[in-house]
Scaffold this active site. Structure first.
Site, PDB file in Angstrom:
ATOM      1  N   ASP A  10       1.044  -1.166   0.073  1.00 40.71           N
ATOM      2  CA  ASP A  10      -0.064  -0.101  -0.042  1.00 40.71           C
ATOM      3  C   ASP A  10       0.836   1.432   0.084  1.00 40.71           C
ATOM      4  O   ASP A  10       2.061   1.376   0.568  1.00 40.71           O
ATOM      5  CB  ASP A  10      -0.824  -0.070   1.376  1.00 40.71           C
ATOM      6  CG  ASP A  10      -1.813   1.321   1.369  1.00 40.71           C
ATOM      7  OD1 ASP A  10      -2.639   1.238   0.329  1.00 40.71           O
ATOM      8  OD2 ASP A  10      -1.801   2.059   2.155  1.00 40.71           O
ATOM      9  N   SER A  11       0.357   2.440  -0.365  1.00 41.75           N
ATOM     10  CA  SER A  11       1.147   3.720  -0.312  1.00 41.75           C
ATOM     11  C   SER A  11       1.272   4.028   1.045  1.00 41.75           C
ATOM     12  O   SER A  11       2.062   5.028   1.090  1.00 41.75           O
ATOM     13  CB  SER A  11       0.328   4.491  -1.183  1.00 41.75           C
ATOM     14  OG  SER A  11      -1.060   4.974  -0.373  1.00 41.75           O
ATOM     15  N   TYR A  42      -0.155   8.179  -3.199  1.00 47.59           N
ATOM     16  CA  TYR A  42      -0.030   7.864  -4.475  1.00 47.59           C
ATOM     17  C   TYR A  42      -1.045   8.794  -5.290  1.00 47.59           C
ATOM     18  O   TYR A  42      -0.673   8.849  -6.549  1.00 47.59           O
ATOM     19  CB  TYR A  42      -0.017   6.352  -4.698  1.00 47.59           C
ATOM     20  CG  TYR A  42       1.037   5.746  -4.254  1.00 47.59           C
ATOM     21  CD1 TYR A  42       1.993   6.264  -3.667  1.00 47.59           C
ATOM     22  CD2 TYR A  42       1.145   4.282  -4.675  1.00 47.59           C
ATOM     23  CE1 TYR A  42       3.111   5.482  -3.287  1.00 47.59           C
ATOM     24  CE2 TYR A  42       2.219   3.652  -4.492  1.00 47.59           C
ATOM     25  CZ  TYR A  42       3.201   4.071  -3.609  1.00 47.59           C
ATOM     26  OH  TYR A  42       4.304   3.331  -3.360  1.00 47.59           O
ATOM     27  N   GLY A  43      -2.142   9.073  -4.739  1.00 46.43           N
ATOM     28  CA  GLY A  43      -3.226   9.636  -5.440  1.00 46.43           C
ATOM     29  C   GLY A  43      -2.831  10.915  -6.747  1.00 46.43           C
ATOM     30  O   GLY A  43      -3.125  10.597  -7.761  1.00 46.43           O
ATOM     31  N   CYS A  73      -4.080  -1.304  -2.369  1.00 47.40           N
ATOM     32  CA  CYS A  73      -4.168   0.465  -2.539  1.00 47.40           C
ATOM     33  C   CYS A  73      -5.029   0.424  -3.794  1.00 47.40           C
ATOM     34  O   CYS A  73      -4.642  -0.049  -5.001  1.00 47.40           O
ATOM     35  CB  CYS A  73      -2.864   0.768  -2.706  1.00 47.40           C
ATOM     36  SG  CYS A  73      -2.787   2.538  -3.595  1.00 47.40           S
ATOM     37  N   ASN A  74      -5.970   1.440  -3.926  1.00 51.40           N
ATOM     38  CA  ASN A  74      -6.759   1.371  -5.083  1.00 51.40           C
ATOM     39  C   ASN A  74      -6.054   2.212  -6.159  1.00 51.40           C
ATOM     40  O   ASN A  74      -6.184   1.855  -7.344  1.00 51.40           O
ATOM     41  CB  ASN A  74      -7.913   2.498  -4.766  1.00 51.40           C
ATOM     42  CG  ASN A  74      -8.965   1.399  -4.034  1.00 51.40           C
ATOM     43  OD1 ASN A  74     -10.061   0.927  -4.496  1.00 51.40           O
ATOM     44  ND2 ASN A  74      -8.864   1.473  -2.637  1.00 51.40           N
ATOM     45  N   THR A  75      -5.417   3.142  -5.872  1.00 48.39           N
ATOM     46  CA  THR A  75      -4.550   3.949  -7.001  1.00 48.39           C
ATOM     47  C   THR A  75      -3.674   3.021  -7.723  1.00 48.39           C
ATOM     48  O   THR A  75      -3.455   2.697  -8.813  1.00 48.39           O
ATOM     49  CB  THR A  75      -3.694   4.941  -6.343  1.00 48.39           C
ATOM     50  OG1 THR A  75      -4.705   5.872  -5.581  1.00 48.39           O
ATOM     51  CG2 THR A  75      -3.017   5.907  -7.339  1.00 48.39           C
ATOM     52  N   GLU A 152      -2.802   9.137   7.467  1.00 45.81           N
ATOM     53  CA  GLU A 152      -1.126   9.211   7.728  1.00 45.81           C
ATOM     54  C   GLU A 152      -0.846   9.925   8.670  1.00 45.81           C
ATOM     55  O   GLU A 152       0.336   9.636   9.388  1.00 45.81           O
ATOM     56  CB  GLU A 152      -0.608   9.388   6.296  1.00 45.81           C
ATOM     57  CG  GLU A 152      -0.855   8.501   5.209  1.00 45.81           C
ATOM     58  CD  GLU A 152      -0.226   7.338   5.625  1.00 45.81           C
ATOM     59  OE1 GLU A 152       0.683   6.964   6.149  1.00 45.81           O
ATOM     60  OE2 GLU A 152      -0.641   6.401   4.841  1.00 45.81           O
ATOM     61  N   CYS A 184     -10.812   3.627  -1.242  1.00 40.99           N
ATOM     62  CA  CYS A 184      -9.062   3.767  -0.820  1.00 40.99           C
ATOM     63  C   CYS A 184      -9.254   3.043   0.550  1.00 40.99           C
ATOM     64  O   CYS A 184     -10.217   3.508   1.177  1.00 40.99           O
ATOM     65  CB  CYS A 184      -8.872   5.539  -0.671  1.00 40.99           C
ATOM     66  SG  CYS A 184      -7.506   5.555   0.001  1.00 40.99           S
ATOM     67  N   THR A 185      -8.226   2.317   0.721  1.00 40.38           N
ATOM     68  CA  THR A 185      -8.123   1.658   1.922  1.00 40.38           C
ATOM     69  C   THR A 185      -7.763   2.439   3.065  1.00 40.38           C
ATOM     70  O   THR A 185      -7.789   1.764   4.150  1.00 40.38           O
ATOM     71  CB  THR A 185      -7.065   0.399   1.598  1.00 40.38           C
ATOM     72  OG1 THR A 185      -5.919   1.026   1.281  1.00 40.38           O
ATOM     73  CG2 THR A 185      -7.543  -0.790   0.736  1.00 40.38           C
ATOM     74  N   HIS A 186      -7.494   3.744   2.943  1.00 40.33           N
ATOM     75  CA  HIS A 186      -7.295   4.581   4.060  1.00 40.33           C
ATOM     76  C   HIS A 186      -8.807   4.813   4.735  1.00 40.33           C
ATOM     77  O   HIS A 186      -8.739   5.216   5.776  1.00 40.33           O
ATOM     78  CB  HIS A 186      -6.530   5.820   3.793  1.00 40.33           C
ATOM     79  CG  HIS A 186      -5.042   5.667   3.536  1.00 40.33           C
ATOM     80  ND1 HIS A 186      -4.525   5.091   2.254  1.00 40.33           N
ATOM     81  CD2 HIS A 186      -3.920   6.013   4.273  1.00 40.33           C
ATOM     82  CE1 HIS A 186      -3.285   5.214   2.325  1.00 40.33           C
ATOM     83  NE2 HIS A 186      -2.846   5.765   3.591  1.00 40.33           N
TER      84      HIS A 186
END
Length: 271
Positions: A10-11, A42-43, A73-75, A152, A184-186
Site C-alpha cells: 500500500d502507499s 500516490y493519488g 491500494c486502489n490507486t 497518515e 481507498c483503503t485509508h
C-alpha cells in the site's frame, strides 16, 4: 518449515484495514505488509511513477518468497494490477473489482457513489468494472484528496477530520445514492465520520474488506491455504519506508496488537 506469507502492499497505512480483515478471516495465514509512507500519497502522482513504486514494493516482497500478492491500494490497483498480474507466477489480487461487485449487490436503486484519491477517480476503473457487470448502475465519483493525509498523520479521529470530511462530501449529500464505495483503503479509518455525514440510509462498501473474501477463495482454489492443524505459528511482519514510530502507533492501535514487528526499509528513489 516456515509458512509462505501473503504479501500486502500500500502507499501507506491504509492497507492495514485490509490486513485487519485478513487477520479475522484468515487467522492461520502469515502476512508481510509494505507501506510506502515516505512517498504517500500516490493519488496525485503520475501513473508511471505509481507503477514504478508499486513494482519496487512488489519486488521487495518477492524476495521474501510470498505465495500471493494483494495490492491493498486502489490507486496502485488501477495503475499496476494488470501489468503485475501478467508478469508474476503467483496470484495477484487488487481491491477495485471486489468493491465493485459488493456495491452492485448492495444497491437497491442503482445509485452508487465512489470516493477515492485523484488517481483512482481519474482512472474511472470503478465505473468500468461496475458497468461491465450492470449497465443500469448510475455512478457518481468524487475525489477526496485530503482524506489520506488525515489518516497518515494519525488525525483520523480529530475535529479537523470531521470538518474536512463534512466539507469534502457536501457534493454527494443531495444525491439519491443508497451505496457509497470507500475506494481507498485509508478511508475505513474515517468510516464513523463518513457514515455520520452521509446518513444511515447510505450503505458504505469497504473495498479492502471485500478483497479478503476473494483472497480466501483463491487460496482454496490454488491449494495455498494454511491448515489450522499447522504447528508453525503465523507471522505478521510490517515494513515502512517512512517513520517507524508513526507507523507503529497507527498499526498497533488499528490492529489491536501490542507486539508489532515493524522494520524501516528504503525502496528506490523519487521521494
Amino acid at each position: 518449515m516456515e509458512k509462505q506469507a501473503i504479501g500486502f502492499i500500500d502507499s501507506g497505512v491504509g492497507g492495514l484495514t485490509v490486513v485487519k480483515e485478513a487477520m479475522r478471516q484468515l487467522p492461520n495465514e502469515s502476512f508481510y505488509y509494505v507501506g510506502d509512507t515516505a512517498r504517500c500519497p500516490y493519488g496525485p502522482r503520475p501513473a508511471e511513477q505509481v507503477l514504478q513504486f508499486t513494482w519496487e514494493m512488489t519486488n521487495f516482497l518477492l524476495h521474501k518468497d510470498i505465495k500471493m500478492l494483494v495490492i491493498a491500494c486502489n490507486t496502485a490497483t488501477a495503475v499496476a494490477l494488470e501489468d503485475i498480474r501478467k508478469k508474476l507466477r503467483i496470484p495477484v489480487v487488487g481491491v477495485i473489482l471486489p468493491g465493485s461487485r459488493a456495491a452492485i449487490k448492495a444497491t437497491q436503486n442503482n445509485q452508487v457513489g465512489i470516493i477515492g484519491t485523484e488517481g483512482t477517480i481519474k482512472s474511472r476503473m470503478y465505473e468500468k468494472m461496475m458497468h461491465e457487470k450492470d449497465r443500469e448502475v448510475q455512478v457518481t465519483p468524487l475525489a477526496c484528496p485530503k482524506f489520506v493525509s488525515l489518516v497518515e498523520s494519525n488525525e483520523y479521529q480529530s475535529a479537523i477530520a470531521k470538518k474536512v470530511v463534512a466539507e469534502t462530501l457536501t457534493p454527494l449529500k443531495n444525491n439519491h445514492m443508497d451505496t457509497l464505495i470507500m475506494g481507498c483503503t485509508h478511508y475505513p479509518l474515517l468510516r464513523p465520520i463518513i457514515q455520520n455525514v452521509m446518513g444511515d440510509h447510505v450503505k458504505l462498501i469497504d473495498s479492502g474488506a471485500e478483497t479478503v473474501s476473494e483472497v480466501s477463495t483463491l487460496l482454496d482454489y490454488f491449494h495455498l491455504a494454511e491448515s489450522s492443524e499447522s504447528k508453525t505459528k503465523a507471522e505478521r511482519k510490517f515494513y515502512t519506508t517512512g517513520s517507524k514510530q508513526m507507523f507503529h502507533g497507527i498499526a498497533s492501535e488499528w490492529l489491536n496488537m501490542d507486539h508489532l514487528e515493524v522494520e524501516q526499509i528504503r525502496l528506490g528513489t523519487g521521494l
